[in-house]
Scaffold this motif. Structure first.
Motif, PDB file in Angstrom:
ATOM      1  N   GLY A 196     108.211  46.532  57.735  1.00 50.60           N
ATOM      2  CA  GLY A 196     107.482  47.288  58.715  1.00 50.60           C
ATOM      3  C   GLY A 196     106.228  47.218  59.009  1.00 50.60           C
ATOM      4  N   GLY A 197     105.348  46.166  58.379  1.00 53.67           N
ATOM      5  CA  GLY A 197     104.097  45.915  58.743  1.00 53.67           C
ATOM      6  C   GLY A 197     103.107  46.370  58.025  1.00 53.67           C
ATOM      7  N   ALA A 198     103.429  47.600  57.316  1.00 51.42           N
ATOM      8  CA  ALA A 198     102.585  48.214  56.184  1.00 51.42           C
ATOM      9  C   ALA A 198     102.424  47.389  54.874  1.00 51.42           C
ATOM     10  N   SER A 199     101.179  47.543  54.444  1.00 47.70           N
ATOM     11  CA  SER A 199     100.849  47.103  53.039  1.00 47.70           C
ATOM     12  C   SER A 199     100.586  48.071  52.162  1.00 47.70           C
ATOM     13  N   LEU A 200     100.754  47.990  50.831  1.00 45.76           N
ATOM     14  CA  LEU A 200     100.449  48.856  49.991  1.00 45.76           C
ATOM     15  C   LEU A 200     100.127  48.191  48.749  1.00 45.76           C
ATOM     16  N   ARG A 201      99.029  48.594  48.022  1.00 45.64           N
ATOM     17  CA  ARG A 201      98.607  48.138  46.619  1.00 45.64           C
ATOM     18  C   ARG A 201      98.650  49.503  45.737  1.00 45.64           C
ATOM     19  N   VAL A 202      99.194  49.439  44.561  1.00 46.87           N
ATOM     20  CA  VAL A 202      99.683  50.525  43.781  1.00 46.87           C
ATOM     21  C   VAL A 202      98.949  50.147  42.449  1.00 46.87           C
ATOM     22  N   GLU A 203      97.976  50.967  42.162  1.00 44.85           N
ATOM     23  CA  GLU A 203      97.401  50.790  40.753  1.00 44.85           C
ATOM     24  C   GLU A 203      97.465  52.060  40.064  1.00 44.85           C
ATOM     25  N   THR A 204      98.057  51.672  38.739  1.00 48.33           N
ATOM     26  CA  THR A 204      98.304  52.832  37.814  1.00 48.33           C
ATOM     27  C   THR A 204      96.751  53.149  37.027  1.00 48.33           C
ATOM     28  N   VAL A 205      96.603  54.425  37.259  1.00 43.26           N
ATOM     29  CA  VAL A 205      95.313  54.888  36.747  1.00 43.26           C
ATOM     30  C   VAL A 205      95.544  55.857  35.376  1.00 43.26           C
ATOM     31  N   TRP A 206      96.539  56.361  35.311  1.00 41.15           N
ATOM     32  CA  TRP A 206      96.898  57.308  34.311  1.00 41.15           C
ATOM     33  C   TRP A 206      98.435  57.219  33.982  1.00 41.15           C
ATOM     34  N   ASP A 207      99.125  57.083  32.998  1.00 33.41           N
ATOM     35  CA  ASP A 207     100.410  57.382  32.606  1.00 33.41           C
ATOM     36  C   ASP A 207     100.708  58.025  31.435  1.00 33.41           C
ATOM     37  N   CYS A 208     101.831  58.695  31.459  1.00 29.09           N
ATOM     38  CA  CYS A 208     102.021  59.662  30.323  1.00 29.09           C
ATOM     39  C   CYS A 208     103.601  59.403  30.312  1.00 29.09           C
TER      40      CYS A 208
END
Length: 131
Positions: free
Chosen positions: A26-38
């Protein structure tokens, strides 16, 4: 997984609608960063069963629930056997200043908690209303 069912993953899940669009070209880019996880907590089976049994003994309905809230019991469960008792809130609103409960639901919840605690402690129990 939530993604497989069509919904987005939760906090730290690493997926979203934007992520799916990027993967599908779709032409979009995404960067996911986990800053907190429970991670989910599985409560002590004996404590959960004590709550179920207390509900049955008191003639109250019960339902196993998964809660995503960061209740104290999440942290307590790391050091001691734990479960939780929930009572109905008006309109299902919980953890908000507009939360409202009925007195009879609060009393029933307290009675369930008492009976479950007495059961886990190995003490004879009976409904608080009977004593």
């Amino acid at each position: 997984s939530p993604d497989a069912a069509g919904g987005g993953a939760g906090v730290g899940g690493g997926s979203s609608a934007g992520g799916r669009a990027a993967r599908s070209g779709g032409g979009a880019s995404l960067r996911v960063e986990t800053v907190w996880d429970c991670p989910p907590v599985v409560f002590d089976r004996g404590c959960v069963e004590a709550v179920r049994t207390a509900c049955e003994t008191l003639g109250l309905p019960s339902l196993d629930m998964v809660s995503g809230a960061g209740h104290d019991s999440v942290y307590l469960s790391r050091v001691a056997p734990t479960s939780m008792v929930f009572i109905p809130c008006e309109w299902g609103v919980s953890h908000h200043e507009s939360e409202s409960i009925q007195a009879d639901h609060a009393a029933a919840g307290a009675d369930v908690l008492l009976q479950a605690a007495l059961s886990v402690a190995g003490v004879a129990s009976g409904s608080a209303a009977e004593s």
